[in-house]
Design a protein around this motif. Sequence first.
Motif: not given
Length: 409
Positions: A223-235
């Motif tokens: 039933m997936r219908d697309g992605f969801v915008i996220g935000e953040g950082g990694g190092a």
Amino acid sequence: MTQIKLVITGMGAVTPVGLGVDAYWSGLTHGVCGIGPITRFDASSLPIQIAAELRDFHAENYMPRQLARTMDPFMQYAFIAADEALRGSALSIEREADRIGLVMGTAMAGVTTVACTQAAFDAGKRVGPRFVPMAIGNIAAAQIAIAHGLHGPSLTVGTACSAGGDAILTAALLLQAGEADAVLAVGGESILCPVVVSGLAQAGALSRRNDDPEHACRPFDAMRDGFVIGEGGGALLIETLEHAQARGAQIYAELAGWANTNDAHHVTAPDPTGAGAAACMRRALERAALPPSAIGYINAHGTSTPLGDRAETLAVKAVFGDDAPPISSTKSMTGHLMGAGGLTEVIACVQALREGILPPTLHLDTPDPACDLDYVPNTARKADIAAAMSNSLGFGGQNSSIIVTRCEK
């Protein structure tokens, strides 16, 4: 040419499910979902009104207020993640600053600053002098270098959603070439502004489950219908093994393999056969000198798009055959962090190695016959693994695969 062993000695994470590596990992293993209604701006007139935001985030809690005001959010997130990684590594920077490099990965850099500035300009306001430094991608790396006194090579890569993984690859190439003894690979992203949300919505890329945001991101589910915008950082701080051992550093994992390929198929859609992603995984395995059977876990790109999840499943099958390892998508919790995702998802792999736990794929309730692998559905799983792979696949046919292993000293 003999390959120099590379190791990870510092990690930093800024995500919608936890700020700091410990909080991030706890969020993943406990199945915390960071997706909810957009609060950053009024999204009521848009077709998409959900995202995985950093909620209750105040940059001035982690840096001087004046410095925070000079940074786009993607820079703030990268800066904070880099600070955590460097502090945790106990690296003495001042005496070897010329041998410490920095590679930044971001897909859309300061697009939110561009959008907000354009809206203000159209309303008759002046454009301030900080606009350009807040918009261009390499200034995130510049701010980190200035704050910590890093004088080694500094590069910024913009390979869409594979930029975080490619930052790690680029760091590895610098270390293998002898250009540095330690390199900080960083990713940061924040694209939450009406123009980007609208554009991705018109492209049919985003989930439209505005009425049920927590269950909107459903990687590999029928039933997936697309992605969801996220935000953040990694190092990640990556060093040669020799350098890390000489200073008595804590080693979290070995960076054993890396690769980048291009589908050469379409600017937004993946090759439906998964051939380019499969080639990337094979090259990373070859670099690591590992057979497919050595991989105990794959952190999938797994964005929850109908085409992307199917193509990645085919790619994994092409490489691993009937013995594919458990594979999960942490985007079901964090949303799609784009340029930051490659870093944070490799951190999830490192933690899986260290803690013996595989994070789950949430909201996988309805099996898709075209996605029939073991996706660690809904609940974290204990597993003793020695090697893990992270895949990042981006617009433009960009493919990145990173392999980490337990460090055999």
